[in-house]
Scaffold this active site. Structure first.
Site, PDB file in Angstrom:
ATOM      1  CD  GLU A 498      18.638  12.842 -57.142  1.00 43.95           C
ATOM      2  OE1 GLU A 498      17.842  12.761 -56.192  1.00 43.95           O
ATOM      3  OE2 GLU A 498      18.696  12.012 -58.055  1.00 43.95           O
TER       4      GLU A 498
HETATM    5  C1  LIG Z   1      29.216  12.712 -58.430  1.00 41.32           C
HETATM    6  C2  LIG Z   1      28.329  13.768 -58.930  1.00 41.32           C
HETATM    7  C3  LIG Z   1      27.350  13.476 -59.880  1.00 41.32           C
HETATM    8  C4  LIG Z   1      26.543  14.489 -60.388  1.00 41.32           C
HETATM    9  N1  LIG Z   1      25.665  14.217 -61.411  1.00 41.32           N
HETATM   10  C5  LIG Z   1      25.029  15.257 -62.011  1.00 41.32           C
HETATM   11  C6  LIG Z   1      24.241  15.029 -63.189  1.00 41.32           C
HETATM   12  O1  LIG Z   1      24.094  13.906 -63.652  1.00 41.32           O
HETATM   13  N2  LIG Z   1      23.671  16.101 -63.781  1.00 41.32           N
HETATM   14  C7  LIG Z   1      23.804  17.366 -63.294  1.00 41.32           C
HETATM   15  O2  LIG Z   1      23.285  18.285 -63.888  1.00 41.32           O
HETATM   16  N3  LIG Z   1      24.521  17.606 -62.170  1.00 41.32           N
HETATM   17  C8  LIG Z   1      25.146  16.584 -61.536  1.00 41.32           C
HETATM   18  N4  LIG Z   1      25.893  16.829 -60.406  1.00 41.32           N
HETATM   19  C9  LIG Z   1      25.961  18.173 -59.867  1.00 41.32           C
HETATM   20  C10 LIG Z   1      25.326  18.345 -58.512  1.00 41.32           C
HETATM   21  O3  LIG Z   1      23.948  18.415 -58.633  1.00 41.32           O
HETATM   22  C11 LIG Z   1      25.966  19.591 -57.896  1.00 41.32           C
HETATM   23  O4  LIG Z   1      27.248  19.206 -57.507  1.00 41.32           O
HETATM   24  C12 LIG Z   1      25.214  20.147 -56.760  1.00 41.32           C
HETATM   25  O5  LIG Z   1      24.072  20.775 -57.221  1.00 41.32           O
HETATM   26  C13 LIG Z   1      26.024  21.133 -55.936  1.00 41.32           C
HETATM   27  O6  LIG Z   1      26.691  22.050 -56.729  1.00 41.32           O
HETATM   28  P1  LIG Z   1      28.243  22.340 -56.493  1.00 41.32           P
HETATM   29  O7  LIG Z   1      28.938  21.044 -56.373  1.00 41.32           O
HETATM   30  O8  LIG Z   1      28.684  23.279 -57.516  1.00 41.32           O
HETATM   31  O9  LIG Z   1      28.296  23.025 -55.054  1.00 41.32           O
HETATM   32  P2  LIG Z   1      28.018  24.541 -54.732  1.00 41.32           P
HETATM   33  O10 LIG Z   1      26.753  24.972 -55.346  1.00 41.32           O
HETATM   34  O11 LIG Z   1      29.224  25.332 -54.995  1.00 41.32           O
HETATM   35  O12 LIG Z   1      27.759  24.461 -53.161  1.00 41.32           O
HETATM   36  C14 LIG Z   1      28.827  24.428 -52.219  1.00 41.32           C
HETATM   37  C15 LIG Z   1      28.228  24.335 -50.834  1.00 41.32           C
HETATM   38  O13 LIG Z   1      27.410  25.466 -50.581  1.00 41.32           O
HETATM   39  C16 LIG Z   1      26.159  25.046 -50.078  1.00 41.32           C
HETATM   40  N5  LIG Z   1      25.153  26.033 -50.468  1.00 41.32           N
HETATM   41  C17 LIG Z   1      24.892  26.534 -51.685  1.00 41.32           C
HETATM   42  N6  LIG Z   1      23.879  27.400 -51.615  1.00 41.32           N
HETATM   43  C18 LIG Z   1      23.483  27.443 -50.325  1.00 41.32           C
HETATM   44  C19 LIG Z   1      22.488  28.143 -49.606  1.00 41.32           C
HETATM   45  N7  LIG Z   1      21.680  29.003 -50.187  1.00 41.32           N
HETATM   46  N8  LIG Z   1      22.397  27.939 -48.287  1.00 41.32           N
HETATM   47  C20 LIG Z   1      23.224  27.079 -47.660  1.00 41.32           C
HETATM   48  N9  LIG Z   1      24.156  26.398 -48.276  1.00 41.32           N
HETATM   49  C21 LIG Z   1      24.306  26.579 -49.595  1.00 41.32           C
HETATM   50  C22 LIG Z   1      25.921  23.691 -50.698  1.00 41.32           C
HETATM   51  O14 LIG Z   1      25.009  22.936 -49.906  1.00 41.32           O
HETATM   52  C23 LIG Z   1      27.319  23.110 -50.683  1.00 41.32           C
HETATM   53  O15 LIG Z   1      27.550  22.543 -49.424  1.00 41.32           O
HETATM   54  C24 LIG Z   1      26.685  15.816 -59.896  1.00 41.32           C
HETATM   55  C25 LIG Z   1      27.630  16.092 -58.906  1.00 41.32           C
HETATM   56  C26 LIG Z   1      28.450  15.094 -58.430  1.00 41.32           C
HETATM   57  C27 LIG Z   1      29.476  15.445 -57.400  1.00 41.32           C
END
Ligand SMILES: Cc1cc2nc3c(=O)[nH]c(=O)nc-3n(C[C@H](O)[C@H](O)[C@H](O)COP(=O)(O)OP(=O)(O)OC[C@H]3O[C@@H](n4cnc5c(N)ncnc54)[C@H](O)[C@@H]3O)c2cc1C
Length: 833
Positions: A498
């Site tokens: 989220e």
């Molecule tokens: C257990 C679990 C359940 C989930 N359930 C769902 C679901 O039901 N439906 C769904 O659609 N998604 C789901 N997700 C996805 C979740 O919303 C994403 O994992 C999340 O949005 C982060 O994306 P990412 O993991 O690809 O990290 P990335 O986007 O690759 O981010 C990596 C890091 O970079 C940081 N970052 C990125 N952009 C910026 C910025 N502009 N400034 C500073 N920092 C930044 C982030 O904070 C993070 O620390 C789930 C994820 C997990 C792990």
């Protein structure tokens, strides 16, 4: 001399009209009166009047001002304002401003805070918490779920469906429970005590997903079809937004839908061909209906002029041909259902779009609106509930566990950690109560939602780390007897979902807050974008001069409040909380001032200077968190016993607020400006200290002593003292240990020896021999020893039990481990014994 006095009077008048935020015309009259005094006393002459009128007249003559001052500024503003992307605009438009707007005003109205009703459960909601929720907790064996089944047991799945756990948000007319957000929060809090698998399985369908989207945007046909089925548990939903190349930047999803004609169920219909690759989707492996976000394109103009329609949400039945679903990810050994969803060129009718074809391209707005609500409920509630249970268990454990002949909870180093747990837990529950009340009042508080999500998941991490440290090896050794390890493992999940936390803190809280909550920034932006030129100028003029007055006022207010330590600021109570209200008014003014200066200096660049934005967001956040603490303290009847918890939460928040302000100024783009601002907002240096050791000690004591304050702190958790509820049983042991302490002292005194507080059954025999305790007291000591061992012992396993692949060879060691249902209670393995 007269001249100096008059000058002081002039400055004081300008300061007062600014501080009081008088209207421009009234401020002009007040300054003119001072000018007159100057004229009568021979101090001001013609030149002074010419200067005064040259400034005052153009400002007060609106039409002149608009054409000659505002118009040129508007032209420059339009040139320098960065373009807002559609997704940013939709994010800004979604949601409402609530108490966060008051914080940004620089002068929060405390009466407004205290007139927010205290949230209450209906009898039906309370009965649900006492009945089905307790039963679900009872049915869950966390060890079985995590280590053996990698899922909830089938009977618990059925129980959750039968009792409509997945339908808390669904309206009664569709067969749902239609609980308030506050009630949902309480349910999740209680469930979270039994582990992340249960709370996330229940939390997700009640958060952002098909149920929520359908209720708000679905067509009547979609609502009538799906909502009763979701309510009955006949459908299990999931929502798929995240793609491998679009995580945080969800607006960049490459997943697509192409509008085209095709055949569906034997008929030719207008539909779309969907190609997508989603991952991390909670509940996907067991879902029967997938909410899908994708970008919709209409290259053949079958829907209208536009080719690129934008993000769209549709509901796709899981049995749709070509949908790849069912595989599982393995999120940090916490095996709730989560997995990928993929599809290539899947044809579905346009009717599958949530809200029908009319809602094509409206997906981002829909998601952001729902997220602003969801972020106030699910993760903050899981965090607060988990922390409440951890506070309870750690307090009990610290009193039961002894080293160096003392309960570890009496050691100062442990007290520091205990205070962190207690103080944060008090605050977290305050935040969930007030924020869910806001949602129940009809708000869609997007900024507050981001604050809740970030700060409560971070605080849960902080609480969990402290609890793990206090428990030592007991927290580390997994097994049925461990109530911490899996929660600790699951912390990064809440941090990531989220809106991952780094992004949320650095971009979202203040990025949205500055726009939405500032009294004038958004008005200026909207006015500048108004296509009606006359209206645009009129609106921009009002916003601009309102903004200038606001900024001048904040300079004087910040200086006055910092020079006086805000002692003259108003507070709704005159007790020990008064100083906190005053300090918060001071910080609120500082936030307003520093925001204006930061935006003025950096403009659109502030969005990219994330660390500055994060510190401004921290200031906003801590004022919000602290407000909820003062509200909780009042709502609960200003309980004197809770004062340490309230003081800790307030002092910690104000301390962190001041650090955020300090770091912002230290890193300000212009050193000189940073120093000047420091003189304005903090001329005497840092004032707010972290909670004292004495306060930490009081909180550590509250956590370790059953009583009303501790009960209020942990209220609503699953506490039944029964087999299988390790934490409930620890509560019994805590009470028993406390009851045994005077008996132990009596026996030691009679034997003239300081025994270890171990082997209490043996101690009981000695007490009987010495004739200093009776049979009943001996039985208490013996029972306490069993509970004590249960509390401190950990599980062990035969090597085969821990193997995923059991040895196949008949020659392989076939040593059978004794069947272990509960924690092994062998003997005290303490170094004490
Ligand atoms: C257990 C679990 C359940 C989930 N359930 C769902 C679901 O039901 N439906 C769904 O659609 N998604 C789901 N997700 C996805 C979740 O919303 C994403 O994992 C999340 O949005 C982060 O994306 P990412 O993991 O690809 O990290 P990335 O986007 O690759 O981010 C990596 C890091 O970079 C940081 N970052 C990125 N952009 C910026 C910025 N502009 N400034 C500073 N920092 C930044 C982030 O904070 C993070 O620390 C789930 C994820 C997990 C792990």
């Amino acid at each position: 001399m007269h001249g100096l006095l008059w000058l002081l009077l002039l400055v004081a008048t300008i300061g007062s009209v600014s501080y009081l935020r008088l209207k421009l015309i009234n401020a002009t009259i007040a300054i003119a009166a001072v000018m007159l005094i100057g004229t009568f006393t021979g101090i001001t002459g013609l030149f002074s009047w010419i200067l005064f009128l040259a400034i005052a007249l153009p400002l007060n003559m609106e039409s002149f001002r608009r054409q000659n001052i505002t118009l040129p500024i508007l032209k420059i503003y339009k040139k320098i304002m960065p373009e807002m992307s559609r997704t940013e605009q939709e994010a800004i438009n979604a949601g409402t401003v609530w108490w966060d707007g008051e914080i940004f005003s620089g002068k929060p109205d405390w009466q407004k805070l205290h007139s927010i009703p205290q949230p209450r459960l209906t009898p039906e909601e309370q009965a649900f918490l006492d009945g089905p929720v307790d039963e679900a907790c009872r049915m869950l064996d966390e060890w079985q779920v995590n280590h053996k089944l990698a899922d909830l047991p089938p009977e618990l799945w059925q129980f959750l469906k039968d009792n409509k756990f997945f339908a808390m948000i669904i309206k009664k007319e569709y067969g749902g429970l239609q609980f308030s957000s506050y009630a949902q929060s309480r349910v999740l809090q209680k469930l979270s005590a039994k582990g992340a698998v249960l709370s996330s399985t229940v939390g997700v369908p009640n958060s952002l997903g098909p149920g929520e989207l359908l209720q708000h945007y679905g067509t009547p046909e979609q609502q009538n079809h799906y909502l009763p089925r979701l309510a009955e548990g006949l459908e299990i939903p999931c929502f798929a937004l995240t793609s491998p190349d679009a995580g945080s930047d969800a607006g960049a999803i490459p997943d697509s839908g192409i509008v085209c004609k095709g055949t569906f169920e034997g008929k030719e219909v207008l539909g779309m061909k969907l190609t997508f690759n989603k991952r991390y989707i909670t509940l996907a492996p067991v879902a029967t209906v997938v909410g899908l976000a994708f970008k919709l394109y209409d290259p053949e103009h079958l829907l209208g002029e536009e080719e690129n329609l934008g993000i769209t949400c549709a509901l796709i039945p899981a049995d749709t041909k070509g949908l790849e679903i069912g595989n599982r990810h393995f999120p940090l050994n916490v095996p709730f259902q989560n997995g990928p969803v993929r599809g290539k060129d899947i044809f579905v009718p346009l009717d599958f779009i949530i809200g029908g074809a009319d809602m094509a391209g409206q997906g981002w707005r829909m998601l952001v609106e729902c997220l602003s609500v969801g972020r106030c409920i699910t993760l903050p509630s899981n965090s607060a509930g988990g922390s409440k249970t951890v506070a309870m268990a750690t307090g009990a454990y610290a009193r039961i566990r002894r080293q160096f002949k003392l309960p570890i909870g009496k050691m100062e180093g442990i007290e520091e950690m205990m205070a962190r747990i207690g103080g944060n837990t008090y605050l977290m529950d305050a935040v969930t109560s007030m924020s869910t009340m806001g949602v129940d009042l009809g708000e869609k508080p997007s900024v507050i939602g981001a604050i809740c999500k970030y700060h409560l998941t971070e605080k849960a991490r902080n609480v969990m780390e402290a609890a793990m440290d206090i428990h030592g090896g007991k927290g580390i050794m997994l097994g049925p007897n461990n109530y911490l390890g899996r929660g600790y493992q699951s912390i990064p999940i809440g941090i990531t979902v989220e809106g991952a936390n780094i992004l949320t803190r650095n971009m979202m809280i203040y990025g949205q807050g500055a726009m939405r909550c500032h009294p004038y920034v958004l008005k200026e932006l909207y006015a500048a974008n108004n296509n009606d030129r006359a209206e645009s100028l009129k609106e921009f003029d009002q916003a601009l001069f309102g903004h200038i007055g606001f900024a001048i006022s904040n300079v004087f207010r910040a200086l006055w409040l910092s020079l006086t330590g805000a002692i003259f600021a108003k507070a709704p109570f005159s007790d020990e909380t008064a100083g906190y209200y005053r300090s918060m008014e001071r910080f609120s003014t500082n936030l307003a001032l520093l925001s204006d200066v930061s935006m003025g200096v950096l403009g659109g660049e502030l969005k990219r200077r994330e660390r500055l934005s994060a510190r401004l967001g921290d200031m906003l956040s801590y004022i919000y968190l602290a407000s909820t603490v003062l509200k909780r303290f009042d709502d609960e009847g200003r309980q004197q016993e809770d004062l340490p918890l309230m003081h800790w939460a307030m002092q910690d928040s104000l301390h962190k607020l001041e650090i955020a302000q300090e770091e912002l100024l230290q890193n300000f783009p212009s050193n000189a400006l940073g120093m000047l601002l420091k003189v304005l907002v903090s001329p005497f240096g840092k004032k707010y200290k972290r909670p004292s050791d004495a306060l930490d000690h009081q909180i550590a004591k509250i956590l370790q002593t059953p009583g009303t304050s501790r009960n209020r702190l942990i209220q609503g958790q699953y506490l039944t003292r029964e087999e299988g509820n390790v934490i409930g049983q620890m509560e019994q042991t805590l009470e028993d240990v406390i009851a045994c302490e005077p008996l132990y002292d009596k026996i030691c005194k009679a034997a003239n020896e300081r025994f270890y507080f171990t082997q209490l059954d043996e101690l009981a025999k000695k007490g009987l021999e010495l004739g200093v305790i009776n049979q009943q007291e001996a039985e208490l000591l013996t029972r306490t020893e069993i509970g004590r061992l249960q509390a401190i012992n950990v599980d062990d396993f035969s090597p085969e039990e821990l193997m995923v692949e059991k040895p196949k060879s008949p020659k392989a060691p076939a040593k059978k481990a004794p069947a272990k249902k509960k924690a092994t209670v062998k003997k005290a393995t303490d170094s004490e014994s």
